[in-house]
Design an enzyme around this catalytic site. Structure first.
Site, PDB file in Angstrom:
ATOM      1  N   GLU A 103     -32.438  71.782  11.684  1.00 53.94           N
ATOM      2  CA  GLU A 103     -32.093  72.718  10.613  1.00 53.94           C
ATOM      3  C   GLU A 103     -33.332  72.909   9.752  1.00 53.94           C
ATOM      4  O   GLU A 103     -34.103  71.966   9.533  1.00 53.94           O
ATOM      5  CB  GLU A 103     -30.936  72.171   9.757  1.00 53.94           C
ATOM      6  CG  GLU A 103     -30.656  73.086   8.567  1.00 53.94           C
ATOM      7  CD  GLU A 103     -29.360  72.782   7.853  1.00 53.94           C
ATOM      8  OE1 GLU A 103     -28.890  71.636   7.929  1.00 53.94           O
ATOM      9  OE2 GLU A 103     -28.829  73.696   7.196  1.00 53.94           O
TER      10      GLU A 103
ATOM     11  N   CYS B  30     -25.819  73.919   7.413  1.00 57.90           N
ATOM     12  CA  CYS B  30     -25.310  74.872   6.417  1.00 57.90           C
ATOM     13  C   CYS B  30     -26.129  76.152   6.366  1.00 57.90           C
ATOM     14  O   CYS B  30     -25.650  77.172   5.861  1.00 57.90           O
ATOM     15  CB  CYS B  30     -25.310  74.240   5.031  1.00 57.90           C
ATOM     16  SG  CYS B  30     -24.176  72.859   4.870  1.00 57.90           S
TER      17      CYS B  30
ATOM     18  N   ASN C   4     -20.395  76.369  11.341  1.00 56.02           N
ATOM     19  CA  ASN C   4     -20.982  75.035  11.159  1.00 56.02           C
ATOM     20  C   ASN C   4     -19.933  74.065  10.657  1.00 56.02           C
ATOM     21  O   ASN C   4     -19.121  73.587  11.421  1.00 56.02           O
ATOM     22  CB  ASN C   4     -22.185  75.111  10.212  1.00 56.02           C
ATOM     23  CG  ASN C   4     -22.738  73.727   9.889  1.00 56.02           C
ATOM     24  OD1 ASN C   4     -22.935  72.927  10.789  1.00 56.02           O
ATOM     25  ND2 ASN C   4     -22.961  73.430   8.625  1.00 56.02           N
ATOM     26  N   GLU C   5     -19.910  73.817   9.363  1.00 55.87           N
ATOM     27  CA  GLU C   5     -18.978  72.815   8.827  1.00 55.87           C
ATOM     28  C   GLU C   5     -17.801  73.543   8.206  1.00 55.87           C
ATOM     29  O   GLU C   5     -17.587  73.481   7.004  1.00 55.87           O
ATOM     30  CB  GLU C   5     -19.703  71.989   7.772  1.00 55.87           C
ATOM     31  CG  GLU C   5     -19.844  70.559   8.127  1.00 55.87           C
ATOM     32  CD  GLU C   5     -20.682  69.775   7.136  1.00 55.87           C
ATOM     33  OE1 GLU C   5     -20.895  70.223   5.995  1.00 55.87           O
ATOM     34  OE2 GLU C   5     -21.114  68.688   7.515  1.00 55.87           O
TER      35      GLU C   5
HETATM   36  O1  AHR Z   1     -27.703  67.686   7.583  1.00 52.89           O
HETATM   37  C1  AHR Z   1     -27.638  68.239   6.301  1.00 52.89           C
HETATM   38  C2  AHR Z   1     -26.359  69.005   6.077  1.00 52.89           C
HETATM   39  O2  AHR Z   1     -25.263  68.155   6.153  1.00 52.89           O
HETATM   40  C3  AHR Z   1     -26.044  70.061   7.085  1.00 52.89           C
HETATM   41  O3  AHR Z   1     -26.666  71.257   6.815  1.00 52.89           O
HETATM   42  C4  AHR Z   1     -24.573  70.226   6.961  1.00 52.89           C
HETATM   43  O4  AHR Z   1     -23.967  70.709   8.139  1.00 52.89           O
HETATM   44  C5  AHR Z   1     -24.106  68.867   6.524  1.00 52.89           C
HETATM   45  O5  AHR Z   1     -23.281  68.952   5.433  1.00 52.89           O
END
Ligand code: AHR
Length: 689
Positions: free
Chosen positions: A51, A258, A405-406
């Protein structure tokens, strides 16, 4: 009894200590059922989570040295400063009339009636520019001469001034390399020169000054190292890619995290904006810039020089399956939680928080369909042609896509369902990764997991950021998981020494050894857990937002944390089939601080054991290799061990804790081995194929 034949100094000491106490302590007895191989280990097991957080892309893996080279960030002069407040310049202004292209529509206009050596700008780089003595750096820029008689652009790579050795100032320090660009024309034209620094310097800067008086327009001012991974022109930083390649990762997840979601839908990651000519890629704010008040980083943008083509190419280079994660029509639910309307219908019945001009879910689904074509489609297809035009006519062999993603809740589930329906209809072989939200348990997790199971999801992405003890006590997490449902993707995890997202978290051995213990549980449940990746991957020591991270770097050097070495040992020793291990009572769930798993590796025939001794004492183990046909005489041990659980690696001591290799003699089918205090040990025993 197999005796280790070679140890590092530390390991030798620990082994001797173990030998002294061995008489007093009865060995723990383990049985590995070599003749009863279980589930196949997924070929993609143990991969990477990338990321753009912590300056992982610009200022990290993507080695462009100029920050905001195209003047496209919201503050168009971010990273740039007029020399001496611009006294030698009559004016400097960012303009949009007659730009070099429609997606790169800002440029810098310098005007001077005074002239002189200070008529210009400096670029600060990403916390400085790391340059190496004698290495080559290509400076390129688009220039357009206006009224007046500007004769040249002078390019200087320099150290910042430090009067009397004090702190850095705006004044120039010693020059490291210089070049002069002439033959300026009244039309935009690209110029390139090569700079060879006379010394290695970690925090250099770039000075651009004009010669003569008049007006000069500048855009896409780039300083790019020639030494890149595979020597490519827009290539990646080689030491960082090497650390990844050394792991032989099973997959590469990108671009997050994120960052996929964005704080708002307008700020989401859009892969189509990241391909094609590098100079034409628009910049976007990085959602990690001001996320944490304690790590405020307002200068954090994404240039997308590292875009989807480069991610696919990186995955291919390091032998990893590409796993792009796409936005599912939802902005980060911790931030705006904006939703793309499911249908074109807008107005009072539209889903909450949808902006008037928000794209509908169809746009997101189409982006996903187009991505498959971009990655795999024939060169005759519209998107396949774009891939081919970028230099890769062959397919990137995309087989998996992450949907969101989340994400969590009914808004996610209804979007996932539509997304999956459309993707499976057109590309039934593409496996989809779905989200169980940010927590590994609780009502949101339970609801998502249950619903995704009913929807027959291929993979569910589970995230765990928790204290080290969570990892040790949850080693049995997947032992009781339902078989036959979706596979688990342990998509983001890392032990947090203090608390999740605390800036005081450190990459200690306590964290890494706890992850190693937990991973024995992932390994032995290979029929459920198909992929796993530590997160986040990279952090710039001068510009991070989130800790802990697997690999740390500055402008010149890099190192792997103890967690890196744990991941690497698992990835290099993943084997092909799980072997059942019978543990002493209590050890299976970690209450005895002894953790173990085993696999067989078909290509070599080796039986591979992973053993974690989370205790300050040496631990003798007696391992019966039940049903082994014929064992070789010499085994290989790879050991990560240090009694001090707070041990960390650093730029100064990059391998303070790194695997130590030794061999041991194998006699009969029972291995007697003493595990060092606080150790993670991989034993490879050659066996008949
Ligand atoms: O790894 C950091 C963040 O942690 C990522 O962007 C997210 O998916 C998680 O909350």
């Amino acid at each position: 009894m197999p005796i280790p034949t070679r140890f590092s100094t530390l390991a030798t000491g620990l082994a001797l200590l173990g030998a002294l106490t061995i008489r007093a302590q009865a060995p723990a007895t383990l049985t590995v059922q070599v003749n009863k191989p279980g589930a196949a280990v997924n070929k993609n097991m143990y991969g990477l989570f990338f990321e753009d957080i912590n300056f992982a892309a610009d200022g990290g893996l993507y080695p462009e040295l100029v920050k905001n080279k195209s003047f496209e960030t919201d503050d168009h002069l971010l990273g740039w400063k007029a020399l001496r407040g611009g006294a030698a310049l009559t004016s400097y202004v960012v303009l949009t009339d007659g730009p070099i292209g429609p997606t790169n529509n800002h440029f810098l206009r310098l005007s001077t009636q005074v002239g002189g050596p200070e008529a210009g700008f400096v670029n600060e780089g990403f916390r400085g520019m790391g340059v190496k003595q004698g290495a080559e750096y290509t400076f390129s820029v688009y220039l357009r001469r206006g009224p007046g008689s500007i004769a040249a652009l002078n390019v200087t790579l320099e150290e910042p001034g430090r009067p009397s050795g004090g702190p850095e100032t705006a004044a120039s320090g010693p020059a490291l390399a210089q070049a002069r660009i002439t033959d300026l024309t009244s039309e935009w034209k690209k110029y390139s020169v090569v700079l060879r620094p006379s010394a290695t310097f970690a925090k250099a800067r770039l000075k651009l000054t004009v010669e003569g008086t008049g007006t000069l327009d500048l855009d896409v001012a780039s300083l790019y190292p020639k030494d890149t991974w595979k020597g490519r022109e827009n290539g990646l930083r080689p030491d960082l890619v090497q650390l990844l390649a050394d792991m032989k990762p099973g997959f590469l997840r990108f671009p997050g995290g994120c960052i996929v979601e964005g704080r708002t839908l307008a700020q989401r990651y859009q892969w189509k904006e990241t391909i094609g000519a590098v100079a034409a890629r628009p910049s976007l704010i990085n959602r990690w810039n001001t996320e944490f008040l304690h790590k405020f980083t307002p200068d954090y943008y994404q240039s997308f020089g590292l875009g989807f083509f480069e991610y696919f190419q990186l995955a291919e280079d390091i032998g990893a399956a590409p796993l792009p994660i796409l936005n599912v029509g939802m902005a980060c639910q911790y931030n705006s939680a904006e939703l793309a309307p499911i249908s074109a219908a807008k107005g009072p019945n539209a889903p909450v928080a949808a902006a008037d001009d928000a794209p509908t879910l169809d746009t997101f689904i189409q982006d996903a369909l187009d991505l498959v074509e971009f990655a795999n489609g024939p060169v005759s297809s519209p998107w396949g042609a774009k891939r081919a035009a970028m230099g890769h006519p062959a397919s990137f062999n995309l087989q998996m896509i992450g949907v969101g993603n989340e994400q969590w809740g009914p808004q996610y589930l209804e979007r996932y369902e539509l997304f999956a329906k459309a993707l499976k209809a057109k590309y039934p072989a593409i496996e989809l990764v779905s989200s169980a939200g940010p927590s590994p348990d609780g009502p949101l997790f339970d609801t998502d997991s249950k619903a995704l199971t009913q929807l027959k999801a291929d993979y569910i992405d589970e995230h765990y950021y928790a204290k080290p003890e969570w990892f040790r006590t949850n080693v049995g997490r997947y032992d009781g998981y339902a078989r036959g449902g979706p596979k688990i993707f342990a998509g983001e995890y890392a032990a947090q020494s203090v608390a999740i997202a605390s800036p005081d978290n450190r990459n200690t051995w306590d964290c890494a050894i706890s992850e190693a213990a937990f991973m024995t549980g992932l390994e032995r449940n290979a029929d459920v857990v198909g992929m796993a990746s530590y997160a986040p991957l990279f952090a710039n020591v001068d510009a991070w937002q989130w800790t802990p991270d697997m690999i740390w770097f500055d402008n010149l050097n890099s190192y792997g944390s103890p967690s890196y070495y744990v991941q690497k040992l698992y990835a290099l020793n993943k084997g092909t089939r799980v072997l059942p291990v019978t543990m002493p009572a209590g050890a299976k769930n970690g209450t005895d601080n002894l953790f173990a798993s085993a696999v067989v590796d078909a290509p070599t025939g080796d039986v591979v054991l992973k053993l974690v001794n989370y205790s300050g004492s040496p631990r003798p183990v007696s391992i019966s290799l039940a049903g082994a046909k014929k064992l070789g005489k010499t085994g290989r041990a790879q050991v990560l061990a240090t009694a001090d659980l707070q041990t960390q690696n650093s730029l100064k001591e990059p391998k303070k804790l790194a695997p130590q290799e030794s061999t041991f003699t194998v006699k009969g089918s029972t291995l007697n081995y003493t595990l060092a205090p606080n150790s993670f040990t991989v034993l490879r025993v050659p066996a008949q194929k």
